[in-house]
Design an enzyme around this catalytic site. Structure first.
Site, PDB file in Angstrom:
ATOM      1  N   HIS A   7      38.916   6.417 -41.226  1.00 42.28           N
ATOM      2  CA  HIS A   7      40.017   5.620 -40.655  1.00 42.28           C
ATOM      3  C   HIS A   7      39.470   4.330 -40.042  1.00 42.28           C
ATOM      4  CE1 HIS A   7      43.590   8.080 -41.094  1.00 42.28           C
ATOM      5  NE2 HIS A   7      43.093   9.106 -40.424  1.00 42.28           N
ATOM      6  N   GLU A  42      46.271   8.307 -44.480  1.00 43.53           N
ATOM      7  CA  GLU A  42      45.707   9.657 -44.429  1.00 43.53           C
ATOM      8  C   GLU A  42      45.014  10.004 -45.746  1.00 43.53           C
ATOM      9  OE1 GLU A  42      45.216  11.540 -41.947  1.00 43.53           O
ATOM     10  OE2 GLU A  42      46.264  10.193 -40.598  1.00 43.53           O
ATOM     11  N   HIS A  91      36.585  12.194 -42.050  1.00 42.91           N
ATOM     12  CA  HIS A  91      37.954  11.680 -42.178  1.00 42.91           C
ATOM     13  C   HIS A  91      38.248  10.666 -41.065  1.00 42.91           C
ATOM     14  CE1 HIS A  91      42.402  12.100 -42.794  1.00 42.91           C
ATOM     15  NE2 HIS A  91      42.414  11.923 -41.481  1.00 42.91           N
ATOM     16  N   GLU A  92      37.870  11.006 -39.835  1.00 42.47           N
ATOM     17  CA  GLU A  92      38.151  10.109 -38.701  1.00 42.47           C
ATOM     18  C   GLU A  92      37.355   8.807 -38.818  1.00 42.47           C
ATOM     19  OE1 GLU A  92      40.615  10.736 -36.991  1.00 42.47           O
ATOM     20  OE2 GLU A  92      40.839  12.818 -37.594  1.00 42.47           O
TER      21      GLU A  92
HETATM   22 ZN   LIG Z   1      43.853  11.019 -40.322  1.00 40.94          ZN
END
Ligand SMILES: [Zn+2]
Length: 266
Positions: A128, A187, A124-125
């Site tokens: 980004h 997100e 997830h990071e």
């Molecule tokens: Zn996030």
């Protein structure tokens, strides 16, 4: 007032205003080059390393490194050496910065209780970063309130909108993705990309659902990036469940070739 606006638009011309498409097709305004973002990521990471306590436990470091290595090895482009640092803190937090820096807080390891769950967060990071979310955030800050302060600095410097001055001013107040929280659509985008990435790395994407259930249960002190406010845990879990249809076949393909299972230390 008019002068400032003129200056701002001149500065925008200088920095170049690119309207991009994000990996999932959102339109995003990116004012900075990837080199500039890498510089900003680098200086932010340095600052964070000075502020936080770096974890010295070899087994924990090896475990987090192992998971991060597998996730980054599954990236379509291998153009960065990714630096991974574990911070000793009760905060349930992790982040990744442009230029290839990953920070994981030991508090997260009490919530992300398996390698697959940790891979969910790291995926997830990294998503980004891949989707230029911090560039988008810093660009937005420059275009709104922070842009005015920057214009003042440019005025102070004799009306020359110097690009280095902009970067310096941004570096003072902004630690990428750390102080500026990401938005809801970012997100969701990071969830979509992250789940696919972890599946390609041979981690079970079903663990993403478990992770966010644990996160909802944990409550307590959560870092800015994993705040419970956006999107709500319930909504996020429902979306992640829907993503399994696409992610599970990727996982079934990749799991056979996994060489390192990344054993979590006791
Ligand atoms: Zn996030």
């Amino acid at each position: 007032m008019k002068g400032i606006l003129l200056l701002l638009s001149a500065a925008l011309l200088l920095t170049g205003c690119a309207t991009n498409q994000s990996p999932t097709g959102r339109s995003q305004t990116l004012l900075f080059s990837s080199q500039e973002m890498a510089q900003l990521g680098e200086s932010s990471f340095k600052q964070i390393k000075q502020q936080e306590t770096i974890n010295q436990d070899k087994a924990i470091n090896a475990y987090v490194q192992c998971v991060a290595d597998r996730v980054t090895a599954a990236l379509p482009q291998q153009n960065l050496p990714w630096e991974v640092v574990v911070f000793k803190s009760d905060q349930v937090n992790a982040f990744a910065l442009p230029g290839g820096h990953i920070g994981v807080y030991t508090g997260l390891l009490d919530v992300a209780v398996s390698a697959d769950q940790l891979a969910t967060v790291i995926g997830h990071e990294i998503a980004h970063v891949l989707a230029n979310h911090s560039n988008e955030q810093v660009s937005r800050a420059q275009l709104t309130g922070a842009g005015m302060q920057l214009a003042d600095i440019a005025l102070g410097a004799g009306g020359i909108a110097d690009k280095d001055l902009y970067m310096a001013a941004l570096g003072l107040g902004v630690q990428v993705g750390y102080i500026l929280p990401y938005g809801r659509s970012q997100e969701t985008e990071a969830d979509v990309m992250g789940v696919e990435l972890m599946a390609r790395a041979g981690f079970d994407p079903a663990a993403s659902v478990e992770l966010w259930k644990n996160m909802a249960k944990a409550g307590g002190e959560q870092g800015p990036e994993l705040l419970s406010t956006h999107p709500s845990h319930g909504q996020r879990i429902a979306q992640l469940q829907q993503m399994q249809t696409k992610a599970q076949p990727l996982y079934q393909q990749s799991r056979a070739s996994v060489k390192n299972i990344c054993q979590r230390p006791k």
